[in-house]
Design an enzyme around this catalytic site. Structure first.
Site, PDB file in Angstrom:
ATOM      1  CD  GLU A  73      -2.793  -1.356   2.355  1.00  0.00           C
ATOM      2  OE1 GLU A  73      -2.780  -0.069   2.754  1.00  0.00           O
ATOM      3  OE2 GLU A  73      -3.505  -2.023   2.138  1.00  0.00           O
TER       4      GLU A  73
ATOM      5  CG  HIS B  73      -9.735   5.836   2.686  1.00  0.00           C
ATOM      6  ND1 HIS B  73      -9.557   6.528   1.273  1.00  0.00           N
ATOM      7  CD2 HIS B  73      -8.921   5.121   3.121  1.00  0.00           C
ATOM      8  CE1 HIS B  73      -8.648   4.518   0.849  1.00  0.00           C
ATOM      9  NE2 HIS B  73      -8.339   4.031   1.907  1.00  0.00           N
TER      10      HIS B  73
ATOM     11  NE  ARG C  83      -4.276   5.075   3.331  1.00  0.00           N
ATOM     12  CZ  ARG C  83      -5.223   4.006   4.507  1.00  0.00           C
ATOM     13  NH1 ARG C  83      -5.544   4.634   5.429  1.00  0.00           N
ATOM     14  NH2 ARG C  83      -5.435   3.195   4.037  1.00  0.00           N
TER      15      ARG C  83
ATOM     16  CG  HIS D 157      -9.945   6.152   6.495  1.00  0.00           C
ATOM     17  ND1 HIS D 157     -10.732   5.443   6.383  1.00  0.00           N
ATOM     18  CD2 HIS D 157      -8.930   5.642   6.878  1.00  0.00           C
ATOM     19  CE1 HIS D 157     -10.165   4.205   6.816  1.00  0.00           C
ATOM     20  NE2 HIS D 157      -8.903   3.861   6.691  1.00  0.00           N
TER      21      HIS D 157
ATOM     22  NE  ARG E  41      -4.499   4.901   9.288  1.00  0.00           N
ATOM     23  CZ  ARG E  41      -4.944   4.273   8.377  1.00  0.00           C
ATOM     24  NH1 ARG E  41      -4.977   2.657   9.221  1.00  0.00           N
ATOM     25  NH2 ARG E  41      -5.876   4.177   7.889  1.00  0.00           N
TER      26      ARG E  41
END
Length: 544
Positions: free
Chosen positions: A125, A247, A293, A354, A389
């Site tokens: 990811e 997100h 992100r 998110h 994160r």
């Protein structure tokens, strides 16, 4: 409404996700455990995690690589000790999940022979330099919850009270210069409307996040920030609440209720595009779709505002159809139910709130600033995430810190630790049953829209000031309503939501720079060393 019931156990867990159940299962080996859940046992933030749990698993990977990836994503605000501890203890935490029955997706081999634990399929990811994300297809959280819920149900020392909403922590009055300890919680039984004292020698806050503070979120309806609000009212330190992760990709459809499109799609090659088919992420980051992100969310937000769009597109249709259906069966089916075929074309996506990177401040044993009160999972701020994160580090942190929290709390319970003081029964005073529910719905909607418009992906000093003024006005209205009417779950959640909104805004106003998830157009540059520390908020405790 009755107020005279009391329960006692050695350990109390508020919340039933991966952090809380990991703690509870281990605690049941040495004492009695009560688990409070706001809804059914399966309705936890953990259950909505699609991507997986990040851990060093391959022989080609290393702790050092995972540590550096985490530090880089955290934009200089991670606590290195927390990162190193949680990353290094990750593999054993994952093995324990497997021992408890979690079935992660295996690599397909000839003859379906599995020779070792290395034969798990590892996803990649954004922000990760290696494939290290163990997953259960695209429903990892649901699989982990299945295994942990079954394991907890099989242990007679665990009593689960579903549909119980925590109201306030039971904290004794400080004395002789020592802070008062936490001995449990007042809780509302949603079925009977009974308010009871749930007493314990050690309390674990594992209430998850606060995504419902924003208008659009990937979180379930229970994510109203209860743990942060309760802990702050009781006098615990909270930190880094300005860093709320959006997100980048949720399905844009009026009936989809912000259905999450996993980061793992971009990890497997999905491309973000404008309506004319132009890919745009290379203009924002050299890693394009695999950028962290915060970068991806701001890029999408920028393109939507620049072109006046309601959404952008995510396209994985260049991959093999069989691979898409096998790797993302749930996402494929859900998208198809809304008329979008992942194998044949792009799908419309937008960012949504998110994950809360800040929370109740803890040490690496899960201890908060209030004795006997622990916190783990999304509600806690250990220092792992910093200003942003790294994908799939959240389940990792929850599993590790659930274990570490137990190892610390067991010492208190094993030593006896004295008897709890006498706490008063819940006193409703002259409160009456509300006949005007519109006050709840109006305030709930107003807070969420304020937060979305003024304290979202991009902020400014003026937006933050306006948000704070209005939130404080709404909070005063909620305060009056809270005291005048008998409690129900909606009132409790609204009160907590307003407090968390205020704390997020105050934290954002205190950070006069742009770092990670916090981007302020009036302070676009990342500041110097004076900003490389948590934004800590604390206040004296209230009695109720």
């Amino acid at each position: 409404m009755r107020h005279n019931a009391q329960l006692f156990s050695d350990f109390l867990v508020i919340g039933g996700g991966i952090a809380g159940l990991t703690f509870a299962i281990k605690a049941s080996e040495i004492g009695t455990v009560t688990v409070l859940t706001k809804a059914g046992s399966s309705e936890a933030n953990t259950a909505y995690a699609q991507g997986g749990i990040a851990s060093v698993w391959s022989v080609d990977d290393s702790f050092e690589s995972h540590i550096e990836d985490t530090l880089r994503a955290g934009a200089g605000l991670c606590d290195r000790a927390a990162v190193e501890t949680i990353v290094r203890e990750g593999p054993e935490a994952v093995r324990e999940l497997i021992r408890l029955g979690t079935r992660f997706t295996r690599v397909e081999t000839e003859g379906n022979e599995i020779d070792s634990e290395l034969e798990y399929d590892l996803g990649q990811e954004g922000g990760h330099s290696h494939r290290r994300v163990l997953h259960a297809q695209d429903l990892t959280g649901r699989e982990i919850m299945r295994a942990l819920t079954e394991a907890a149900a099989a242990r007679p020392n665990i009593r689960t009270l579903e549909n119980h909403v925590a109201i306030n922590l039971l904290v004794e009055t400080p004395s002789a210069g020592k802070p008062g300890a936490c001995w449990g919680v007042y809780a509302l039984d949603r079925n009977t409307h009974e308010i009871r004292k749930v007493i314990s020698r050690a309390t674990m806050l594992a209430t998850g996040g606060a995504g419902k503070v924003y208008l659009y979120t990937t979180n379930p309806d229970i994510a109203s920030g209860d743990g942060v609000a309760m802990a702050y009212r009781a006098g615990a330190s909270v930190a880094n609440l300005e860093f709320y992760q959006f997100h980048p990709t949720c399905l844009y459809h009026p009936a989809a209720k912000s259905f999450l499109i996993s980061e793992a799609l971009r990890g497997e090659g999905a491309i973000l595009k404008l309506p004319d088919g132009t890919a745009f992420m290379k203009r924002y980051h050299p890693d394009a779709e695999l950028a962290p992100r915060d970068v991806v969310a701001r890029a999408i937000d920028s393109e939507m505002k620049r072109h006046g769009l309601d959404f952008v597109y995510l396209d994985l249709s260049h991959r093999e159809a069989d691979f898409i259906k096998r790797r993302f069966p749930n996402i494929f089916k859900r998208c198809l139910s809304f008329g979008y075929d992942l194998t044949k074309g792009p799908i419309p996506v937008v960012p949504a709130a998110h994950y809360m990177c800040g929370g109740v401040q803890t040490d690496l044993d899960g201890r908060t600033s209030i004795p006997r009160l622990y916190a783990a999972g999304e509600v806690a701020m250990t220092g792992l995430h910093g200003a942003n994160r790294l994908a799939s580090n959240s389940l990792l942190e929850a599993a590790v810190m659930g274990r570490r929290g137990f190892n610390s709390a067991r010492e208190i319970v094993a030593s006896g630790g004295g008897a709890p003081p006498e706490f008063p029964e819940w006193d409703p005073g002259r409160a009456i049953r509300s006949e005007e529910r519109v006050m709840i719905t109006q305030s709930w909607d107003e807070i969420r829209r304020l937060m979305w418009n003024y304290v979202g992906i991009v902020r400014s000093d003026r937006r933050l000031e306006r948000a704070l003024r209005r939130i404080l006005m709404v909070k005063d209205e909620i305060h009056s309503y809270y005291w005048d009417h008998l409690l129900d779950a909606d009132t409790i959640e609204l009160r907590n939501l307003a407090k968390v909104a205020e704390l997020v805004v105050r934290s954002a106003m205190n950070r006069r720079e742009s770092r990670g998830l916090h981007y302020n157009i009036d302070h676009p540059e990342t500041g110097g060393p004076e900003f490389v520390h948590p934004t800590v908020l604390q206040k004296p405790p209230l009695s109720r």
